[in-house]
Design a protein around this motif. Structure first.
Motif, PDB file in Angstrom:
ATOM      1  N   THR A  94      15.775   1.775  50.242  1.00  0.00           N
ATOM      2  CA  THR A  94      15.405   3.028  50.903  1.00  0.00           C
ATOM      3  C   THR A  94      14.164   3.649  50.269  1.00  0.00           C
ATOM      4  O   THR A  94      13.241   4.093  50.961  1.00  0.00           O
ATOM      5  N   VAL A  95      14.119   3.657  48.939  1.00  0.00           N
ATOM      6  CA  VAL A  95      12.950   4.199  48.243  1.00  0.00           C
ATOM      7  C   VAL A  95      11.723   3.328  48.508  1.00  0.00           C
ATOM      8  O   VAL A  95      10.600   3.833  48.623  1.00  0.00           O
ATOM      9  N   LEU A  96      11.926   2.030  48.644  1.00  0.00           N
ATOM     10  CA  LEU A  96      10.815   1.144  49.001  1.00  0.00           C
ATOM     11  C   LEU A  96      10.222   1.556  50.343  1.00  0.00           C
ATOM     12  O   LEU A  96       8.992   1.605  50.493  1.00  0.00           O
ATOM     13  N   CYS A  97      11.065   1.847  51.312  1.00  0.00           N
ATOM     14  CA  CYS A  97      10.566   2.290  52.616  1.00  0.00           C
ATOM     15  C   CYS A  97       9.758   3.570  52.478  1.00  0.00           C
ATOM     16  O   CYS A  97       8.711   3.730  53.124  1.00  0.00           O
ATOM     17  N   ASP A  98      10.211   4.492  51.644  1.00  0.00           N
ATOM     18  CA  ASP A  98       9.453   5.727  51.406  1.00  0.00           C
ATOM     19  C   ASP A  98       8.066   5.399  50.874  1.00  0.00           C
ATOM     20  O   ASP A  98       7.064   5.990  51.299  1.00  0.00           O
ATOM     21  N   ALA A  99       7.998   4.445  49.927  1.00  0.00           N
ATOM     22  CA  ALA A  99       6.712   4.072  49.345  1.00  0.00           C
ATOM     23  C   ALA A  99       5.806   3.402  50.374  1.00  0.00           C
ATOM     24  O   ALA A  99       4.582   3.607  50.369  1.00  0.00           O
ATOM     25  N   LEU A 100       6.388   2.610  51.259  1.00  0.00           N
ATOM     26  CA  LEU A 100       5.589   1.907  52.259  1.00  0.00           C
ATOM     27  C   LEU A 100       4.959   2.855  53.272  1.00  0.00           C
ATOM     28  O   LEU A 100       3.908   2.550  53.847  1.00  0.00           O
ATOM     29  N   VAL A 101       5.598   3.977  53.497  1.00  0.00           N
ATOM     30  CA  VAL A 101       5.056   4.958  54.450  1.00  0.00           C
ATOM     31  C   VAL A 101       3.654   5.389  54.036  1.00  0.00           C
ATOM     32  O   VAL A 101       2.759   5.563  54.866  1.00  0.00           O
ATOM     33  N   ASP A 102       3.443   5.572  52.734  1.00  0.00           N
ATOM     34  CA  ASP A 102       2.150   6.040  52.235  1.00  0.00           C
ATOM     35  C   ASP A 102       1.201   4.892  51.891  1.00  0.00           C
ATOM     36  O   ASP A 102       0.097   5.134  51.405  1.00  0.00           O
ATOM     37  N   HIS A 103       1.620   3.670  52.165  1.00  0.00           N
ATOM     38  CA  HIS A 103       0.818   2.518  51.803  1.00  0.00           C
ATOM     39  C   HIS A 103       0.120   1.952  53.034  1.00  0.00           C
ATOM     40  O   HIS A 103       0.657   2.005  54.140  1.00  0.00           O
ATOM     41  N   ARG A 104      -1.055   1.381  52.871  1.00  0.00           N
ATOM     42  CA  ARG A 104      -1.821   0.869  54.004  1.00  0.00           C
ATOM     43  C   ARG A 104      -1.467  -0.567  54.370  1.00  0.00           C
ATOM     44  O   ARG A 104      -2.108  -1.158  55.247  1.00  0.00           O
ATOM     45  N   ALA A 105      -0.483  -1.124  53.739  1.00  0.00           N
ATOM     46  CA  ALA A 105      -0.144  -2.518  53.999  1.00  0.00           C
ATOM     47  C   ALA A 105       0.358  -2.718  55.419  1.00  0.00           C
ATOM     48  O   ALA A 105       1.048  -1.866  55.988  1.00  0.00           O
ATOM     49  N   THR A 106       0.004  -3.871  55.979  1.00  0.00           N
ATOM     50  CA  THR A 106       0.520  -4.260  57.296  1.00  0.00           C
ATOM     51  C   THR A 106       1.581  -5.338  57.188  1.00  0.00           C
ATOM     52  O   THR A 106       2.194  -5.704  58.184  1.00  0.00           O
ATOM     53  N   ALA A 107       1.772  -5.864  55.974  1.00  0.00           N
ATOM     54  CA  ALA A 107       2.795  -6.887  55.761  1.00  0.00           C
ATOM     55  C   ALA A 107       3.496  -6.652  54.436  1.00  0.00           C
ATOM     56  O   ALA A 107       2.865  -6.255  53.452  1.00  0.00           O
ATOM     57  N   ILE A 156       5.451  -2.779  60.348  1.00  0.00           N
ATOM     58  CA  ILE A 156       5.080  -3.656  59.237  1.00  0.00           C
ATOM     59  C   ILE A 156       5.730  -5.037  59.415  1.00  0.00           C
ATOM     60  O   ILE A 156       6.896  -5.159  59.782  1.00  0.00           O
ATOM     61  N   ALA A 157       4.951  -6.087  59.207  1.00  0.00           N
ATOM     62  CA  ALA A 157       5.479  -7.443  59.271  1.00  0.00           C
ATOM     63  C   ALA A 157       6.171  -7.781  57.950  1.00  0.00           C
ATOM     64  O   ALA A 157       5.787  -7.283  56.887  1.00  0.00           O
TER      65      ALA A 157
END
Length: 370
Positions: free
Chosen positions: A195-208, A235-236
């Protein structure tokens, strides 16, 4: 080549079986399904060898030891197998475990034909005793990086469980992507929940997002969390180490198991031998065989050729690696010295990037070859 006298004469008198040791992860925390497929390939090949006369009339016998993904267990197993007088050791799936086994085999002067582990630095120093069928990680993961770039992914997030293997993989991806403007950002799953990983991904520009973690934990919970979080729905997800290859992945994730590209070491079309072996493995496994099962079969095919032509002396077996030219299930197998690789290496097995088809989860789509 310095080696202690082979004990085979005393341990394996004429008329007895020719024994080879097999290292396989068969219990947790090992990747049990991979171990089961590897063992199925090894056992099928041994049966085929014995059906065609064995080794100079002597049956080939597989002496199996469970490593449970534990390097210390692997080292102890190599010691035991050497005392039992095996002609060689084969197998292993986990790179860190294979590395421990390779070091011990090198120290003992015991030939080790590694079936499935990919870590480049399988030994700290060049050794004549160890050969490998799987491609080196630097080659296969570079191919995966090329696939990512071709699919439009240059900013990559990595869910990582730091270890020698995962750290090496992240470095290979970063080195391949960086010259083309790509980035790799790692998230340490020892301290983050899905869940915390998903929070971090929200602010990240990664597409995969790549899963450089163990299976089923924490890989499966990560996939479930990401696929259900609408904030990162676009995100892929990728798994270069091959988690989606096995039926357990599909059983645990259902529809979420699809469209997760991974590396697989098979050709687009199997040879006649490969087709025959696939059918036999399908019956033995009660399902589709993975590339790991073919690696197991090819391992015994190679070693049988050596034993039939060079005998059971350990030094002669190790000395034969550069002379081998054997038709396996996935192509002709020959070993060379490859820059940066400390063991005799099949250069190179076929490499594919595939995924499970969303329209038919038990079908694999080939996305890229290298």
């Amino acid at each position: 080549m310095n080696t202690p006298p082979s004990p085979l004469g005393a341990e394996q008198p004429d008329g007895s079986s020719v024994r080879i040791g097999a290292l396989v992860p068969l219990t947790r925390p090992g990747w049990v399904e991979a171990g089961r497929h590897l063992l199925a390939g090894l056992e099928l090949a041994v049966g085929d060898v014995n059906d065609t006369g064995g080794i100079a009339g002597r049956p080939l016998e597989l002496v199996v030891r469970d490593t449970a993904a534990d390097p210390q267990k692997a080292e102890a197993a190599v010691d035991e197998l050497a005392r039992l007088g095996v002609a060689a050791v084969v197998g292993e799936y986990h790179s860190v475990v294979a590395r421990a086994a390779a070091a011990r085999a090198d120290a003992l002067g015991l030939p080790f034909l590694c079936s499935s582990a990919v870590l480049d630095a399988l030994t700290d120093r060049p050794t004549p005793w160890v050969a490998r069928l799987a491609p080196a990680q630097s080659r296969s993961w570079q191919i995966y990086a090329d696939f990512l770039l071709g699919a439009g992914h240059s900013h990559i997030a990595v869910a990582a469980d730091p270890s020698v293997y995962w750290t090496s993989g992240a470095r290979i991806l970063r080195d391949r992507l960086a010259p083309r403007g790509g980035t790799v950002t790692e998230f340490d799953m020892r301290v983050l929940t899905p869940t915390v990983l998903c929070d971090a991904l929200v602010d990240h520009r990664a597409t995969a997002l790549l899963l450089l973690v163990g299976h089923p934990e924490p890989a499966v919970p990560i996939v479930k969390s990401v696929r259900r979080d609408k904030r990162v729905a676009d995100i892929a997800i990728g798994a270069p180490a091959g988690q989606p290859e096995f039926a357990e992945w599909a059983a645990l994730l259902g529809d979420d198991s699809t469209a997760v590209p991974f590396l697989r070491y098979l050709p687009e079309r199997l040879s006649p031998l490969g087709t025959q072996v696939e059918a036999a493995l399908r019956t033995r496994l009660a399902g589709a065989p993975s590339f790991v099962a073919f690696e197991g079969y090819d391992t015994v095919t190679v070693l049988t050729d050596v034993l039939r032509s060079h005998g059971t002396d350990r030094a002669r077996i190790a000395g034969s690696w550069p002379d081998i030219s054997v038709e396996g299930t996935r192509g002709r197998i020959q070993f060379t010295r490859t820059p940066g690789i400390s063991v005799w290496q099949w250069a190179w097995p076929p490499v594919q990037v595939v995924d499970r088809d969303p329209a038919q989860p038990d079908r694999f789509r080939i996305l890229h070859t290298g």
